[in-house]
Design a protein around this motif. Structure first.
Motif, PDB file in Angstrom:
ATOM      1  N   GLN A  21      41.803  50.492  33.620  1.00  0.00           N
ATOM      2  CA  GLN A  21      41.113  51.236  34.955  1.00  0.00           C
ATOM      3  C   GLN A  21      40.044  50.361  35.239  1.00  0.00           C
ATOM      4  O   GLN A  21      39.795  50.052  36.522  1.00  0.00           O
ATOM      5  N   ILE A  22      39.350  50.460  34.427  1.00  0.00           N
ATOM      6  CA  ILE A  22      37.496  49.945  34.284  1.00  0.00           C
ATOM      7  C   ILE A  22      38.195  48.615  34.552  1.00  0.00           C
ATOM      8  O   ILE A  22      36.926  47.846  35.384  1.00  0.00           O
ATOM      9  N   ALA A  23      38.906  47.630  34.219  1.00  0.00           N
ATOM     10  CA  ALA A  23      38.882  46.445  34.276  1.00  0.00           C
ATOM     11  C   ALA A  23      39.673  46.305  35.675  1.00  0.00           C
ATOM     12  O   ALA A  23      38.431  45.375  35.970  1.00  0.00           O
ATOM     13  N   LYS A  42      30.607  36.156  27.631  1.00  0.00           N
ATOM     14  CA  LYS A  42      30.606  36.936  27.479  1.00  0.00           C
ATOM     15  C   LYS A  42      29.873  38.188  28.074  1.00  0.00           C
ATOM     16  O   LYS A  42      28.775  37.715  28.251  1.00  0.00           O
ATOM     17  N   HIS A  43      30.808  38.735  28.743  1.00  0.00           N
ATOM     18  CA  HIS A  43      29.679  39.857  29.514  1.00  0.00           C
ATOM     19  C   HIS A  43      30.935  40.709  29.543  1.00  0.00           C
ATOM     20  O   HIS A  43      31.951  41.103  29.329  1.00  0.00           O
ATOM     21  N   VAL A  51      36.271  46.680  26.290  1.00  0.00           N
ATOM     22  CA  VAL A  51      36.764  46.258  28.117  1.00  0.00           C
ATOM     23  C   VAL A  51      35.403  44.834  27.269  1.00  0.00           C
ATOM     24  O   VAL A  51      34.231  45.164  28.071  1.00  0.00           O
ATOM     25  N   TYR A  52      35.784  43.833  28.050  1.00  0.00           N
ATOM     26  CA  TYR A  52      34.876  42.677  28.241  1.00  0.00           C
ATOM     27  C   TYR A  52      35.417  42.106  28.729  1.00  0.00           C
ATOM     28  O   TYR A  52      36.552  41.144  28.258  1.00  0.00           O
ATOM     29  N   LEU A  53      34.793  40.381  28.850  1.00  0.00           N
ATOM     30  CA  LEU A  53      35.224  38.959  29.984  1.00  0.00           C
ATOM     31  C   LEU A  53      34.398  38.215  28.961  1.00  0.00           C
ATOM     32  O   LEU A  53      33.570  37.792  29.034  1.00  0.00           O
ATOM     33  N   ILE A 153      39.960  38.969  31.003  1.00  0.00           N
ATOM     34  CA  ILE A 153      38.999  40.437  30.285  1.00  0.00           C
ATOM     35  C   ILE A 153      39.761  40.869  29.127  1.00  0.00           C
ATOM     36  O   ILE A 153      41.484  41.164  29.091  1.00  0.00           O
ATOM     37  N   LYS A 154      39.442  41.216  28.474  1.00  0.00           N
ATOM     38  CA  LYS A 154      39.983  41.235  27.198  1.00  0.00           C
ATOM     39  C   LYS A 154      40.358  43.110  27.209  1.00  0.00           C
ATOM     40  O   LYS A 154      38.763  43.425  27.779  1.00  0.00           O
ATOM     41  N   VAL A 155      41.307  43.547  27.355  1.00  0.00           N
ATOM     42  CA  VAL A 155      41.284  44.678  27.137  1.00  0.00           C
ATOM     43  C   VAL A 155      41.432  45.905  25.765  1.00  0.00           C
ATOM     44  O   VAL A 155      42.536  45.384  25.496  1.00  0.00           O
ATOM     45  N   LYS A 156      41.049  46.519  25.295  1.00  0.00           N
ATOM     46  CA  LYS A 156      41.481  47.374  23.885  1.00  0.00           C
ATOM     47  C   LYS A 156      42.326  48.133  24.329  1.00  0.00           C
ATOM     48  O   LYS A 156      42.416  48.927  25.340  1.00  0.00           O
ATOM     49  N   ILE A 157      43.698  47.765  23.381  1.00  0.00           N
ATOM     50  CA  ILE A 157      44.621  48.660  24.398  1.00  0.00           C
ATOM     51  C   ILE A 157      44.425  50.608  23.986  1.00  0.00           C
ATOM     52  O   ILE A 157      43.971  50.944  22.370  1.00  0.00           O
ATOM     53  N   ASP A 158      44.400  51.924  24.952  1.00  0.00           N
ATOM     54  CA  ASP A 158      44.168  52.756  24.534  1.00  0.00           C
ATOM     55  C   ASP A 158      45.221  53.770  25.431  1.00  0.00           C
ATOM     56  O   ASP A 158      44.944  54.438  25.597  1.00  0.00           O
TER      57      ASP A 158
END
Length: 159
Positions: A21-23, A42-43, A51-53, A153-158
């Motif tokens: 959702q944040i991404a 990297k952002h 969550v980063y890009l 965008i890298k999203v940690k699985i939650d």
């Protein structure tokens, strides 16, 4: 794997994951032009780094020079911002240990594989591919000689 245009999806489509959702909120806040305007590198999107890009510009590679990769703890949202790129895909469940070419690297959350693909998707500006752990993918495949503008965008699985 989900493939679509960034305009067709929103945070509400991912109620099962706060990080997704944040991404997607970030994607919609920035828009295509805002993502294109980001400097390479990297952002951080979420303060805890979950969550980063990564923003990049490059010319695609010949198919033979690209690698199949997979992740275990992170999702990728690969967004082509300008021009075109092809991305190969295969279901991880079709592979076994004999397909591994580079073992799992915990720091990079990445394993490389070799084998047959299920198919190749051609993406263009505004389109994304969301890959889950069973979605092995082979990004960066050249469509033409134009510079590809991309955000991953890298999203940690939650979930």
């Amino acid at each position: 794997m989900i493939v679509g245009n960034i305009l067709d999806y929103s945070a509400r489509d991912f109620a099962y994951s706060k990080n997704l959702q944040i991404a997607f909120n970030y994607i919609h806040e920035k828009g295509l032009e805002g993502l294109l305007a980001l400097e390479a590198g990297k952002h951080i999107i979420k303060e805890d780094g979950e969550v980063y890009l990564n923003r990049s510009s490059y010319v695609g590679k010949e198919f033979k020079d690209t690698k199949i990769e997979g992740h275990e703890k992170w999702l990728d949202i690969q967004i082509v911002l300008a021009n075109e790129e092809s991305i190969g895909y295969v279901d991880k469940r079709k592979y076994d240990d004999s397909n591994i070419t580079v073992p799992y690297n915990v720091e990079k959350d990445k394993t490389n594989y070799a084998g047959e693909l299920d198919g190749i998707i051609k993406t263009s500006g505004g389109y994304f591919v969301l890959v889950y752990p069973n979605d092995l993918h082979q990004p960066c495949i050249k469509v033409n000689d134009k510079v590809i503008e991309k955000a991953v965008i890298k999203v940690k699985i939650d979930f």
